[in-house]
Design a protein around this motif. Structure first.
Motif, PDB file in Angstrom:
ATOM      1  N   MET A  77      22.004 -18.763 -25.944  1.00 52.94           N
ATOM      2  CA  MET A  77      22.800 -19.364 -27.002  1.00 52.94           C
ATOM      3  C   MET A  77      22.978 -18.452 -28.223  1.00 52.94           C
ATOM      4  O   MET A  77      24.097 -18.109 -28.605  1.00 52.94           O
ATOM      5  CB  MET A  77      22.157 -20.683 -27.434  1.00 52.94           C
ATOM      6  N   LYS A  78      21.889 -18.052 -28.828  1.00 55.37           N
ATOM      7  CA  LYS A  78      21.994 -17.270 -30.069  1.00 55.37           C
ATOM      8  C   LYS A  78      22.649 -15.921 -29.832  1.00 55.37           C
ATOM      9  O   LYS A  78      23.543 -15.498 -30.586  1.00 55.37           O
ATOM     10  CB  LYS A  78      20.606 -17.083 -30.679  1.00 55.37           C
ATOM     11  N   LEU A  79      22.250 -15.247 -28.772  1.00 58.59           N
ATOM     12  CA  LEU A  79      22.759 -13.915 -28.468  1.00 58.59           C
ATOM     13  C   LEU A  79      24.263 -13.930 -28.212  1.00 58.59           C
ATOM     14  O   LEU A  79      25.027 -13.142 -28.790  1.00 58.59           O
ATOM     15  CB  LEU A  79      22.018 -13.358 -27.256  1.00 58.59           C
ATOM     16  N   LEU A  80      24.722 -14.851 -27.360  1.00 53.89           N
ATOM     17  CA  LEU A  80      26.129 -14.822 -26.946  1.00 53.89           C
ATOM     18  C   LEU A  80      27.064 -15.510 -27.936  1.00 53.89           C
ATOM     19  O   LEU A  80      28.260 -15.204 -27.963  1.00 53.89           O
ATOM     20  CB  LEU A  80      26.265 -15.423 -25.552  1.00 53.89           C
ATOM     21  N   LEU A  81      26.545 -16.433 -28.748  1.00 54.42           N
ATOM     22  CA  LEU A  81      27.392 -16.994 -29.804  1.00 54.42           C
ATOM     23  C   LEU A  81      27.553 -15.999 -30.948  1.00 54.42           C
ATOM     24  O   LEU A  81      28.620 -15.917 -31.558  1.00 54.42           O
ATOM     25  CB  LEU A  81      26.816 -18.312 -30.308  1.00 54.42           C
ATOM     26  N   ASN A  82      26.496 -15.234 -31.246  1.00 55.78           N
ATOM     27  CA  ASN A  82      26.647 -14.147 -32.219  1.00 55.78           C
ATOM     28  C   ASN A  82      27.661 -13.123 -31.719  1.00 55.78           C
ATOM     29  O   ASN A  82      28.478 -12.600 -32.487  1.00 55.78           O
ATOM     30  CB  ASN A  82      25.297 -13.467 -32.460  1.00 55.78           C
ATOM     31  N   LEU A  83      27.598 -12.838 -30.423  1.00 51.89           N
ATOM     32  CA  LEU A  83      28.562 -11.905 -29.834  1.00 51.89           C
ATOM     33  C   LEU A  83      29.979 -12.449 -29.936  1.00 51.89           C
ATOM     34  O   LEU A  83      30.924 -11.699 -30.190  1.00 51.89           O
ATOM     35  CB  LEU A  83      28.198 -11.646 -28.368  1.00 51.89           C
ATOM     36  N   LEU A  84      30.132 -13.749 -29.755  1.00 50.87           N
ATOM     37  CA  LEU A  84      31.452 -14.372 -29.866  1.00 50.87           C
ATOM     38  C   LEU A  84      32.032 -14.146 -31.259  1.00 50.87           C
ATOM     39  O   LEU A  84      33.195 -13.743 -31.416  1.00 50.87           O
ATOM     40  CB  LEU A  84      31.339 -15.867 -29.563  1.00 50.87           C
ATOM     41  N   PHE A  85      31.223 -14.376 -32.287  1.00 50.55           N
ATOM     42  CA  PHE A  85      31.687 -14.143 -33.660  1.00 50.55           C
ATOM     43  C   PHE A  85      32.070 -12.677 -33.864  1.00 50.55           C
ATOM     44  O   PHE A  85      33.130 -12.373 -34.425  1.00 50.55           O
ATOM     45  CB  PHE A  85      30.586 -14.515 -34.656  1.00 50.55           C
ATOM     46  N   SER A  86      31.200 -11.762 -33.446  1.00 49.78           N
ATOM     47  CA  SER A  86      31.461 -10.347 -33.718  1.00 49.78           C
ATOM     48  C   SER A  86      32.716  -9.865 -33.000  1.00 49.78           C
ATOM     49  O   SER A  86      33.493  -9.078 -33.561  1.00 49.78           O
ATOM     50  CB  SER A  86      30.245  -9.504 -33.324  1.00 49.78           C
ATOM     51  N   CYS A  87      32.953 -10.341 -31.763  1.00 55.00           N
ATOM     52  CA  CYS A  87      34.157  -9.924 -31.031  1.00 55.00           C
ATOM     53  C   CYS A  87      35.424 -10.527 -31.626  1.00 55.00           C
ATOM     54  O   CYS A  87      36.479  -9.881 -31.644  1.00 55.00           O
ATOM     55  CB  CYS A  87      34.025 -10.301 -29.556  1.00 55.00           C
ATOM     56  N   VAL A  88      35.339 -11.757 -32.104  1.00 56.16           N
ATOM     57  CA  VAL A  88      36.490 -12.383 -32.782  1.00 56.16           C
ATOM     58  C   VAL A  88      36.864 -11.581 -34.021  1.00 56.16           C
ATOM     59  O   VAL A  88      38.030 -11.210 -34.229  1.00 56.16           O
ATOM     60  CB  VAL A  88      36.153 -13.841 -33.156  1.00 56.16           C
ATOM     61  N   HIS A  89      35.880 -11.292 -34.860  1.00 55.99           N
ATOM     62  CA  HIS A  89      36.162 -10.558 -36.100  1.00 55.99           C
ATOM     63  C   HIS A  89      36.649  -9.144 -35.805  1.00 55.99           C
ATOM     64  O   HIS A  89      37.601  -8.667 -36.433  1.00 55.99           O
ATOM     65  CB  HIS A  89      34.901 -10.511 -36.975  1.00 55.99           C
ATOM     66  N   ASP A  90      36.009  -8.491 -34.831  1.00 60.80           N
ATOM     67  CA  ASP A  90      36.391  -7.120 -34.492  1.00 60.80           C
ATOM     68  C   ASP A  90      37.823  -7.065 -33.961  1.00 60.80           C
ATOM     69  O   ASP A  90      38.601  -6.162 -34.299  1.00 60.80           O
ATOM     70  CB  ASP A  90      35.416  -6.565 -33.455  1.00 60.80           C
ATOM     71  N   THR A  91      38.183  -8.050 -33.132  1.00 61.11           N
ATOM     72  CA  THR A  91      39.544  -8.105 -32.589  1.00 61.11           C
ATOM     73  C   THR A  91      40.577  -8.260 -33.694  1.00 61.11           C
ATOM     74  O   THR A  91      41.579  -7.525 -33.752  1.00 61.11           O
ATOM     75  CB  THR A  91      39.673  -9.271 -31.589  1.00 61.11           C
TER      76      THR A  91
END
Length: 345
Positions: A77-91
């Motif tokens: 949960m924590k790892l992949l939801l943090n990844l979701l945020f970072s990929c959204v912002h990076d995109t």
């Protein structure tokens, strides 16, 4: 369960004029309590509205992942939801920096939701994206085309690529917990690459007044509110939901109490996890500096955030027009005393 029951204590006010006493049961202030979030949501909306730029277009962008990823996210949960945020912002930052679309760094406000209407696990991120940003030379420019900011197909391809590339790296480093049912990892990743990732991009916010209101409605909302629960008995819970497959028709679902609690608890995020985040010129480390620059470039005045340091009484007066320091008997001034102990102590 103890919220506003007296088991958490009481706030006591005494009138300086008539000596009357007003007692309020203490709220739990848990971020998943459906009774405690309305004032926080209003405050958040008011704070964000001070950061909007008058006359600038704002865009609503929604990022979702294929449902086949949900089980993996649940176990990490924590790892992949943090990844979701970072990929959204990076995109968004990468594409907006492209001179074909904007050529500048926009302001980004993002909010994570993990639920669907039937309390199913459905992680997705809502974004309020500014239609203008700061260029590398320090100028403020708006998007190249009015009413359009980024093509959905380009957003989808870049987001998918960034997320799955990072996912493969996490797997290679042994940081993922793999649940049963994933099967062969290479086949799983190839399947996810073959899926269409469908972001939603639309200019639904019309100017300063409505840009944040939509996000604020959900920024502090828990998976389900009390108003949607139709009935509860010893075995089952019935609640209303909108069936978007039937054009938003309202229906009633009845499930066991154990299943209801299980679905609700799926949406309790890891301790300390932030589901509201900021990026671009709204990054917390430089937000005030960037907003002052933007207003100076646009010949307007940045008034700052007047809500962040308000006391509770002042905040309620500002947001709801209710003065909790006025005596209901003689209209004298109420003053707070020390918090009273819980009734069952």
């Amino acid at each position: 369960m103890r919220c506003k029951t007296g088991q958490l204590g009481y706030n006591v006010q005494v009138c300086e004029n008539c000596g009357g006493t007003v007692i309020h049961s203490v709220s739990c202030n848990n971020r998943y309590c459906p009774c405690c979030q309305s004032s926080l949501a209003k405050k958040w909306e008011s704070e964000r509205n001070t950061e909007l730029i008058e006359g600038l277009a704002y865009y609503h962008v929604v990022f979702t992942v294929p449902q086949e990823l949900n089980i993996l996210i649940k176990f990490n949960m924590k790892l992949l939801l943090n990844l979701l945020f970072s990929c959204v912002h990076d995109t968004l930052l990468t594409l907006c920096a492209d001179t074909k679309f904007m050529g500048a760094t926009p302001g980004i406000v993002s909010v994570l939701h993990t639920w669907g209407q039937k309390l199913n696990f459905h992680p997705h991120i809502h974004v309020c994206l500014s239609g203008g940003g700061i260029t590398p030379s320090g100028q403020f420019i708006e998007t190249k085309h009015k009413g359009f900011i980024l093509p959905e197909a380009v957003v989808a391809d870049m987001f998918r690529g960034k997320y799955l590339c990072a996912l493969k790296e996490l797997y290679k480093c042994g940081k993922l917990i793999l649940p049963d049912g994933i099967g062969d990892w290479s086949d799983y990743i190839d399947f996810l690459f073959s899926k269409r990732w469908l972001p939603f991009v639309k200019e639904t916010f019309n100017g300063k007044g409505n840009a944040i209101r939509y996000l604020a409605r959900y920024s502090y909302r828990t998976a389900i509110s009390n108003s949607r629960i139709v009935s509860v008995d010893t075995d089952t819970v019935s609640f209303r939901y909108k069936d978007y497959a039937s054009r938003g028709e309202e229906k009633i679902a009845t499930i066991s109490g154990v299943e209801f609690l299980d679905r609700f608890l799926m949406h309790i995020l890891p301790r300390g996890f932030h589901r509201r985040r900021f990026a671009g010129y709204l990054s917390p480390c430089r937000k005030a500096e960037m907003l002052k620059l933007i207003h100076r470039l646009r010949n307007s005045i940045y008034k700052g955030n007047s809500f962040s340091k308000m006391k509770t009484a002042d905040l309620l007066l500002e947001l709801y027009g209710t003065d909790i320091c006025v005596c209901p008997v003689c209209s004298g001034r109420l003053v707070f005393r020390a918090r009273a102990s819980p009734w069952n102590s």
